[in-house]
Design a protein around this motif. Structure first.
Motif, PDB file in Angstrom:
ATOM      1  N   PHE A  99       0.815  -1.216   0.000  1.00  0.00           N
ATOM      2  CA  PHE A  99       0.000   0.000   0.000  1.00  0.00           C
ATOM      3  C   PHE A  99       0.847   1.263   0.000  1.00  0.00           C
ATOM      4  CE2 PHE A  99       0.613  -0.887   4.514  1.00  0.00           C
ATOM      5  CZ  PHE A  99       0.896   0.353   5.048  1.00  0.00           C
ATOM      6  N   LEU A 100       2.165   1.118   0.189  1.00  0.00           N
ATOM      7  CA  LEU A 100       3.054   2.275   0.144  1.00  0.00           C
ATOM      8  C   LEU A 100       3.808   2.377  -1.179  1.00  0.00           C
ATOM      9  CD1 LEU A 100       4.600   2.363   3.731  1.00  0.00           C
ATOM     10  CD2 LEU A 100       2.823   3.825   2.787  1.00  0.00           C
ATOM     11  N   ASP A 101       3.393   1.603  -2.178  1.00  0.00           N
ATOM     12  CA  ASP A 101       4.072   1.632  -3.472  1.00  0.00           C
ATOM     13  C   ASP A 101       4.196   3.047  -4.057  1.00  0.00           C
ATOM     14  OD1 ASP A 101       4.867  -0.928  -3.666  1.00  0.00           O
ATOM     15  OD2 ASP A 101       3.350  -1.578  -5.100  1.00  0.00           O
ATOM     16  N   PRO A 102       3.172   3.914  -3.940  1.00  0.00           N
ATOM     17  CA  PRO A 102       3.343   5.268  -4.474  1.00  0.00           C
ATOM     18  C   PRO A 102       4.480   6.042  -3.825  1.00  0.00           C
ATOM     19  CG  PRO A 102       1.027   4.788  -4.107  1.00  0.00           C
ATOM     20  CD  PRO A 102       1.805   3.667  -3.482  1.00  0.00           C
ATOM     21  N   MET A 103       4.895   5.609  -2.622  1.00  0.00           N
ATOM     22  CA  MET A 103       5.978   6.294  -1.919  1.00  0.00           C
ATOM     23  C   MET A 103       7.322   5.610  -2.116  1.00  0.00           C
ATOM     24  SD  MET A 103       4.046   7.104   1.687  1.00  0.00           S
ATOM     25  CE  MET A 103       5.506   7.931   2.326  1.00  0.00           C
ATOM     26  N   ARG A 104       7.323   4.492  -2.859  1.00  0.00           N
ATOM     27  CA  ARG A 104       8.569   3.717  -2.977  1.00  0.00           C
ATOM     28  C   ARG A 104       9.680   4.528  -3.633  1.00  0.00           C
ATOM     29  NH1 ARG A 104       9.308  -1.812  -2.662  1.00  0.00           N
ATOM     30  NH2 ARG A 104       7.072  -2.174  -2.867  1.00  0.00           N
ATOM     31  N   MET A 105       9.334   5.388  -4.601  1.00  0.00           N
ATOM     32  CA  MET A 105      10.348   6.212  -5.249  1.00  0.00           C
ATOM     33  C   MET A 105      11.083   7.072  -4.230  1.00  0.00           C
ATOM     34  SD  MET A 105      11.879   7.206  -8.058  1.00  0.00           S
ATOM     35  CE  MET A 105      10.838   6.891  -9.476  1.00  0.00           C
ATOM     36  N   ALA A 106      10.334   7.642  -3.282  1.00  0.00           N
ATOM     37  CA  ALA A 106      10.969   8.459  -2.245  1.00  0.00           C
ATOM     38  C   ALA A 106      11.877   7.612  -1.371  1.00  0.00           C
ATOM     39  CB  ALA A 106       9.904   9.143  -1.397  1.00  0.00           C
ATOM     40  N   PHE A 107      11.417   6.406  -1.012  1.00  0.00           N
ATOM     41  CA  PHE A 107      12.249   5.511  -0.211  1.00  0.00           C
ATOM     42  C   PHE A 107      13.535   5.154  -0.963  1.00  0.00           C
ATOM     43  CE2 PHE A 107       8.158   4.107   1.950  1.00  0.00           C
ATOM     44  CZ  PHE A 107       8.449   4.773   3.134  1.00  0.00           C
ATOM     45  N   ASN A 108      13.398   4.891  -2.272  1.00  0.00           N
ATOM     46  CA  ASN A 108      14.570   4.520  -3.060  1.00  0.00           C
ATOM     47  C   ASN A 108      15.586   5.661  -3.120  1.00  0.00           C
ATOM     48  OD1 ASN A 108      13.349   2.099  -3.498  1.00  0.00           O
ATOM     49  ND2 ASN A 108      12.805   2.483  -5.631  1.00  0.00           N
ATOM     50  N   ARG A 109      15.093   6.890  -3.198  1.00  0.00           N
ATOM     51  CA  ARG A 109      16.013   8.034  -3.228  1.00  0.00           C
ATOM     52  C   ARG A 109      16.720   8.206  -1.888  1.00  0.00           C
ATOM     53  NH1 ARG A 109      12.013  12.089  -6.639  1.00  0.00           N
ATOM     54  NH2 ARG A 109      12.615  11.333  -8.706  1.00  0.00           N
ATOM     55  N   ILE A 110      16.003   7.933  -0.803  1.00  0.00           N
ATOM     56  CA  ILE A 110      16.647   7.973   0.516  1.00  0.00           C
ATOM     57  C   ILE A 110      17.745   6.931   0.588  1.00  0.00           C
ATOM     58  CG2 ILE A 110      16.277   7.526   2.976  1.00  0.00           C
ATOM     59  CD1 ILE A 110      13.448   8.654   2.630  1.00  0.00           C
ATOM     60  N   SER A 111      17.465   5.731   0.065  1.00  0.00           N
ATOM     61  CA  SER A 111      18.462   4.652   0.068  1.00  0.00           C
ATOM     62  C   SER A 111      19.696   5.029  -0.743  1.00  0.00           C
ATOM     63  CB  SER A 111      17.842   3.376  -0.493  1.00  0.00           C
ATOM     64  OG  SER A 111      18.811   2.368  -0.645  1.00  0.00           O
ATOM     65  N   ALA A 112      19.472   5.589  -1.950  1.00  0.00           N
ATOM     66  CA  ALA A 112      20.607   5.982  -2.788  1.00  0.00           C
ATOM     67  C   ALA A 112      21.425   7.082  -2.123  1.00  0.00           C
ATOM     68  CB  ALA A 112      20.105   6.450  -4.152  1.00  0.00           C
ATOM     69  N   SER A 113      20.741   8.026  -1.464  1.00  0.00           N
ATOM     70  CA  SER A 113      21.455   9.099  -0.762  1.00  0.00           C
ATOM     71  C   SER A 113      22.273   8.533   0.392  1.00  0.00           C
ATOM     72  CB  SER A 113      20.458  10.134  -0.243  1.00  0.00           C
ATOM     73  OG  SER A 113      19.769  10.749  -1.320  1.00  0.00           O
ATOM     74  N   ALA A 114      21.723   7.540   1.075  1.00  0.00           N
ATOM     75  CA  ALA A 114      22.461   6.911   2.177  1.00  0.00           C
ATOM     76  C   ALA A 114      23.703   6.194   1.655  1.00  0.00           C
ATOM     77  CB  ALA A 114      21.548   5.933   2.913  1.00  0.00           C
ATOM     78  N   THR A 115      23.584   5.571   0.496  1.00  0.00           N
ATOM     79  CA  THR A 115      24.754   4.921  -0.105  1.00  0.00           C
ATOM     80  C   THR A 115      25.858   5.926  -0.365  1.00  0.00           C
ATOM     81  OG1 THR A 115      23.447   3.167  -1.146  1.00  0.00           O
ATOM     82  CG2 THR A 115      25.577   3.683  -2.146  1.00  0.00           C
ATOM     83  N   MET A 116      25.510   7.060  -0.943  1.00  0.00           N
ATOM     84  CA  MET A 116      26.511   8.082  -1.249  1.00  0.00           C
ATOM     85  C   MET A 116      27.151   8.645   0.029  1.00  0.00           C
ATOM     86  SD  MET A 116      24.674  10.187  -4.348  1.00  0.00           S
ATOM     87  CE  MET A 116      26.109  11.241  -4.551  1.00  0.00           C
ATOM     88  N   ALA A 117      26.346   8.788   1.066  1.00  0.00           N
ATOM     89  CA  ALA A 117      26.844   9.412   2.295  1.00  0.00           C
ATOM     90  C   ALA A 117      27.624   8.458   3.182  1.00  0.00           C
ATOM     91  CB  ALA A 117      25.678  10.013   3.081  1.00  0.00           C
ATOM     92  N   PHE A 118      27.144   7.208   3.282  1.00  0.00           N
ATOM     93  CA  PHE A 118      27.709   6.286   4.266  1.00  0.00           C
ATOM     94  C   PHE A 118      28.360   5.051   3.661  1.00  0.00           C
ATOM     95  CE2 PHE A 118      23.915   8.319   6.225  1.00  0.00           C
ATOM     96  CZ  PHE A 118      24.591   9.135   7.117  1.00  0.00           C
ATOM     97  N   GLY A 119      28.220   4.843   2.343  1.00  0.00           N
ATOM     98  CA  GLY A 119      28.792   3.667   1.724  1.00  0.00           C
ATOM     99  C   GLY A 119      27.857   2.477   1.807  1.00  0.00           C
ATOM    100  N   VAL A 120      28.396   1.285   1.560  1.00  0.00           N
ATOM    101  CA  VAL A 120      27.622   0.045   1.549  1.00  0.00           C
ATOM    102  C   VAL A 120      28.334  -0.978   2.431  1.00  0.00           C
ATOM    103  CG1 VAL A 120      26.867  -1.885   0.108  1.00  0.00           C
ATOM    104  CG2 VAL A 120      26.645   0.442  -0.746  1.00  0.00           C
ATOM    105  N   PRO A 121      27.634  -1.595   3.376  1.00  0.00           N
ATOM    106  CA  PRO A 121      28.276  -2.575   4.271  1.00  0.00           C
ATOM    107  C   PRO A 121      28.947  -3.698   3.488  1.00  0.00           C
ATOM    108  CG  PRO A 121      26.074  -2.026   5.039  1.00  0.00           C
ATOM    109  CD  PRO A 121      26.210  -1.396   3.689  1.00  0.00           C
ATOM    110  N   GLY A 122      30.168  -4.027   3.882  1.00  0.00           N
ATOM    111  CA  GLY A 122      30.890  -5.110   3.234  1.00  0.00           C
ATOM    112  C   GLY A 122      31.389  -4.802   1.848  1.00  0.00           C
ATOM    113  N   PHE A 123      31.254  -3.522   1.428  1.00  0.00           N
ATOM    114  CA  PHE A 123      31.605  -3.162   0.053  1.00  0.00           C
ATOM    115  C   PHE A 123      32.548  -1.961   0.044  1.00  0.00           C
ATOM    116  CE2 PHE A 123      29.459  -3.268  -4.413  1.00  0.00           C
ATOM    117  CZ  PHE A 123      30.696  -3.147  -5.013  1.00  0.00           C
ATOM    118  N   PHE A 124      32.079  -0.798   0.455  1.00  0.00           N
ATOM    119  CA  PHE A 124      32.931   0.388   0.446  1.00  0.00           C
ATOM    120  C   PHE A 124      32.456   1.390   1.497  1.00  0.00           C
ATOM    121  CE2 PHE A 124      29.616   0.959  -2.779  1.00  0.00           C
ATOM    122  CZ  PHE A 124      29.106   2.220  -2.494  1.00  0.00           C
ATOM    123  N   THR A 125      33.398   2.227   1.940  1.00  0.00           N
ATOM    124  CA  THR A 125      33.119   3.271   2.930  1.00  0.00           C
ATOM    125  C   THR A 125      33.710   4.593   2.447  1.00  0.00           C
ATOM    126  OG1 THR A 125      35.141   2.715   4.143  1.00  0.00           O
ATOM    127  CG2 THR A 125      33.104   1.662   4.872  1.00  0.00           C
TER     128      THR A 125
END
Length: 382
Positions: A94-120
Motif C-alpha cells: 500500500f506504500l508503493d506510491p511512496m517507494r520512489m521516495a524511499f529509493n532516493r533515501i536509500s541511494a542518498s544513504a549509499t553516497m553518504a555512508f557507503g555500503v556494508p561489506g563493500f565500500f566506505t
C-alpha cells in the motif's frame, strides 16, 4: 592427475551444448538480477561451467566459481543481503506510491555512508589527501570488499588444477594503456585483487594494483564480456546466457530524472546490443567466406591471401545466445545502480529468477537448447 567431470544425464529441456557460459555485465546494485538468473539456471539444470564478468558481474562470477554448487545460491544471497543491510527498506504494497521516495533515501544513504561489506567514504575526503597517494584517487575505500571476498569466496577452489572447476574470467581496464584485459583462472592464479580491479569504477573506487600495473573497472572500455568469450574460444559449442542489466529499449522520458536514467540505459546497453549484432554479422560473413574459398582452385591454396583468409573460414561454431534483460522497474530512478535497499535488491533477484523460469517455459525454449551450426540469439523472457 586431474579428474574429469563425470557425465550427468541432463533433465528434459536442458541445453544439449557442450558448455553453458554465463556472461555478466556491470551495473552496481542491479547485479542482484544476475544472482536471480544464476539461481534459475541451477534450478533448471544448466548451471554454467564458465562465468565471465565485469564490475559487479565479476563479483557475482567469483561467488559462483568460488563455491561448490550446493553453496552458490546461499553465498550469493549472503553477499546481497550484506550489501543491502545499510538501508533495509521493504515497503508494503500500500506504500508503493511512496517507494520512489524511499529509493532516493536509500541511494542518498549509499553516497553518504557507503555500503556494508563493500565500500566506505574516505575520511578525510580525497581533496584533503596528499596528491599521488592512493587516498587521493577515489571518494570511497574498498577495503571492506576485500574482506568480504576472502570470507565468501574460496579462491583455492577457483585456482584448482583440474578440469572440474568453473572457469572464471573477469574484465578490467588498464589505466596505463587504456586497453581492455581479462584475468582468467585458466592461465593465472586469481585472488581478491583481480576481482576488485574489475569493479574499481573511478572516481568512486581507487585503481587496483596487480603485478605492477594499475587497473580500473572493465566497463570503462566494454561493459559486456561477450567478445572475450568468442575471441578466446572461436570453436566453442555453447549456450551463452548474456545478462544485461540495462535495457536498450525504453519510453520517452517525462521527467529530468528519467532523462538521466534513460541516458544511462542507452550508454551501458549500446555496446552490448552492438556486440550481439556484430557477432551475427561476422558469422554470416565467415560462412560466406568459406563458400567462396571452397571455389578457389587448389593451385592457389598456397597464395598468401588464401592462407591469410582460410583460418577465418575454418571455425565451427554452435552458439546460442540467450538474452536476459533487466527491464525497468516502475519505481526506478537515475540512481538505480547505487540504490542498495533490501526491498529493491529482492525485486531484482526475483525478476532474474522469474525471467529464467519464463524463458524455460516458453515454447521456443526447446529450439534454443538444440545444437545448430552458426550463431543464434533468443530473447524469450520478453
Amino acid at each position: 592427475m586431474a579428474t574429469r567431470r563425470k557425465p550427468v544425464k541432463a533433465p528434459p529441456g536442458a541445453p544439449q551444448h557442450d558448455h553453458s557460459v554465463l556472461v555478466l555485465q556491470g551495473g552496481g546494485a542491479l547485479g542482484a538480477y544476475q544472482a536471480g538468473v544464476y539461481e534459475g539456471m541451477a534450478e533448471q539444470g544448466f548451471a554454467p561451467d564458465w562465468v565471465t564478468g565485469v564490475s559487479i558481474g565479476a563479483i557475482n562470477a567469483a561467488l559462483i566459481s568460488g563455491n561448490p554448487p550446493a553453496k552458490r545460491v546461499a553465498r550469493l544471497r549472503e553477499f546481497w543481503e550484506l550489501v543491502s543491510s545499510g538501508v533495509p527498506l521493504v515497503t508494503p504494497a500500500f506504500l508503493d506510491p511512496m517507494r520512489m521516495a524511499f529509493n532516493r533515501i536509500s541511494a542518498s544513504a549509499t553516497m553518504a555512508f557507503g555500503v556494508p561489506g563493500f565500500f566506505t567514504p574516505r575520511v578525510p575526503p580525497p581533496f584533503l589527501q596528499p596528491d599521488g597517494t592512493p587516498e587521493a584517487l577515489s571518494v570511497y575505500d574498498t577495503a571492506p570488499l576485500r574482506d568480504t571476498l576472502r570470507r565468501l569466496v574460496n579462491f583455492d577452489l577457483i585456482n584448482e588444477k583440474n578440469d572440474t572447476k568453473v572457469r572464471l574470467s573477469v574484465g578490467v581496464s588498464n589505466v596505463h594503456s587504456g586497453n581492455s584485459e581479462y584475468f582468467d583462472n585458466r592461465d593465472r592464479i586469481i585472488g581478491p585483487e583481480h576481482i576488485m580491479a574489475s569493479g574499481a569504477l573511478p572516481p568512486g573506487f581507487p585503481p587496483v594494483e596487480v603485478d605492477g600495473s594499475y587497473y580500473w573497472d572493465g566497463g570503462i572500455v566494454s561493459n559486456s564480456p561477450l567478445w572475450y568469450v568468442l575471441d578466446d574460444s572461436p570453436n566453442i559449442n555453447a549456450l551463452i546466457v548474456q545478462v544485461d542489466l540495462f535495457s536498450a529499449k525504453g519510453e520517452l522520458p517525462t521527467t529530468l530524472d528519467q532523462v538521466l536514467e534513460r541516458a544511462k540505459d542507452i550508454q551501458y546497453s549500446s555496446k552490448t546490443r552492438f556486440n550481439t549484432n556484430r557477432v551475427k554479422e561476422i558469422e554470416g560473413l565467415r560462412v560466406a567466406l568459406g563458400r567462396l574459398l571452397a571455389k578457389v582452385p587448389a593451385k592457389m591454396h598456397r597464395d598468401e591471401d588464401y592462407e591469410l583468409l582460410a583460418p577465418f573460414a575454418q571455425y565451427k561454431r554452435n552458439i546460442t545466445i540467450m538474452h536476459l534483460i533487466n527491464r525497468r522497474l516502475d519505481q526506478a530512478s537515475s540512481a538505480k545502480d547505487y540504490e542498495f535497499s533490501r526491498g529493491t535488491m529482492q525485486m531484482h533477484w526475483q525478476t532474474g529468477l522469474e525471467d529464467v523460469r519464463r524463458t524455460c517455459a516458453h515454447p521456443n525454449w526447446l529450439n534454443a537448447t538444440e545444437v545448430v551450426d552458426g550463431v543464434r540469439t533468443f530473447d524469450l523472457a520478453e
